[in-house]
Motif scaffolding. Structure first.
Motif, mmCIF file in Angstrom:
data_model
loop_
_atom_site.group_PDB
_atom_site.id
_atom_site.type_symbol
_atom_site.label_atom_id
_atom_site.label_comp_id
_atom_site.label_asym_id
_atom_site.label_seq_id
_atom_site.Cartn_x
_atom_site.Cartn_y
_atom_site.Cartn_z
ATOM 1 N N CYS A 108 0.860 -1.187 0.000
ATOM 2 C CA CYS A 108 0.000 0.000 0.000
ATOM 3 C C CYS A 108 0.896 1.237 0.000
ATOM 4 C CB CYS A 108 -0.912 -0.001 1.231
ATOM 5 S SG CYS A 108 -1.996 1.440 1.281
ATOM 6 N N GLN B 144 -9.511 -7.321 -9.532
ATOM 7 C CA GLN B 144 -9.503 -6.179 -8.613
ATOM 8 C C GLN B 144 -8.328 -6.232 -7.650
ATOM 9 O OE1 GLN B 144 -13.208 -6.717 -6.620
ATOM 10 N NE2 GLN B 144 -12.489 -8.385 -5.358
ATOM 11 N N PRO C 143 -6.978 -5.865 -3.805
ATOM 12 C CA PRO C 143 -7.597 -6.048 -2.490
ATOM 13 C C PRO C 143 -7.551 -4.761 -1.671
ATOM 14 C CG PRO C 143 -5.402 -6.927 -2.458
ATOM 15 C CD PRO C 143 -5.681 -6.506 -3.872
ATOM 16 N N GLU C 144 -8.296 -4.754 -0.603
ATOM 17 C CA GLU C 144 -8.321 -3.607 0.313
ATOM 18 C C GLU C 144 -7.164 -3.734 1.296
ATOM 19 O OE1 GLU C 144 -11.269 -2.993 3.799
ATOM 20 O OE2 GLU C 144 -12.190 -2.100 2.013
ATOM 21 N N CYS C 145 -6.467 -2.642 1.523
ATOM 22 C CA CYS C 145 -5.387 -2.630 2.499
ATOM 23 C C CYS C 145 -5.980 -2.870 3.889
ATOM 24 C CB CYS C 145 -4.660 -1.282 2.470
ATOM 25 S SG CYS C 145 -3.407 -1.110 3.749
ATOM 26 N N CYS D 223 -5.347 0.742 6.131
ATOM 27 C CA CYS D 223 -6.046 1.999 5.824
ATOM 28 C C CYS D 223 -7.329 1.797 5.016
ATOM 29 C CB CYS D 223 -5.110 2.954 5.100
ATOM 30 S SG CYS D 223 -4.687 2.449 3.416
ATOM 31 N N HIS D 224 -7.595 0.567 4.577
ATOM 32 C CA HIS D 224 -8.817 0.195 3.840
ATOM 33 C C HIS D 224 -8.931 0.877 2.485
ATOM 34 C CE1 HIS D 224 -9.997 -1.898 7.424
ATOM 35 N NE2 HIS D 224 -9.800 -0.787 8.124
ATOM 36 N N ASP D 225 -7.805 1.261 1.892
ATOM 37 C CA ASP D 225 -7.792 1.882 0.571
ATOM 38 C C ASP D 225 -7.550 0.800 -0.482
ATOM 39 O OD1 ASP D 225 -7.769 3.701 -1.485
ATOM 40 O OD2 ASP D 225 -5.823 4.557 -1.002
ATOM 41 N N THR D 226 -8.117 0.943 -1.659
ATOM 42 C CA THR D 226 -7.863 0.005 -2.751
ATOM 43 C C THR D 226 -7.143 0.674 -3.913
ATOM 44 O OG1 THR D 226 -10.030 0.446 -3.734
ATOM 45 C CG2 THR D 226 -9.866 -1.440 -2.231
ATOM 46 N N LYS D 227 -7.196 1.987 -3.995
ATOM 47 C CA LYS D 227 -6.610 2.714 -5.123
ATOM 48 C C LYS D 227 -5.088 2.797 -5.067
ATOM 49 C CE LYS D 227 -10.735 5.446 -5.700
ATOM 50 N NZ LYS D 227 -11.356 6.739 -5.564
ATOM 51 N N VAL E 241 -3.027 0.472 -3.790
ATOM 52 C CA VAL E 241 -2.451 -0.853 -3.598
ATOM 53 C C VAL E 241 -1.804 -1.316 -4.901
ATOM 54 C CG1 VAL E 241 -2.998 -3.272 -3.137
ATOM 55 C CG2 VAL E 241 -4.087 -1.479 -1.793
#
Length: 58
Positions: A8, A27, A29-31, A34-38, A40
């Motif tokens: 991330c 896709q 995955p979600e970090c 921090c729950h960001d996907t963009k 990663v």
């Protein structure tokens, strides 16, 4: 299911994710931090092969 390695860029943390090949191709995955996907990115990791035969050393 393969385990993939990611990084991330937002929180600067590496992490792994257990995903099917189809999920990995579709896709990011979600970090987990921090729950960001963009932000990663995929990382290349060494492959580990498991075989049923012992290798011969000469």
């Amino acid at each position: 299911m393969p385990i993939y390695e990611f990084f991330c860029r937002k929180c600067q943390e590496p992490f792994t994710a257990l995903m099917t090949i189809q999920e990995h191709d579709e896709q990011a995955p979600e970090c987990p931090r921090c729950h960001d996907t963009k932000e990663v990115e995929k990382r290349i990791s060494p492959a580990h092969a498991v075989t049923t035969r012992k290798s011969l050393t000469y």
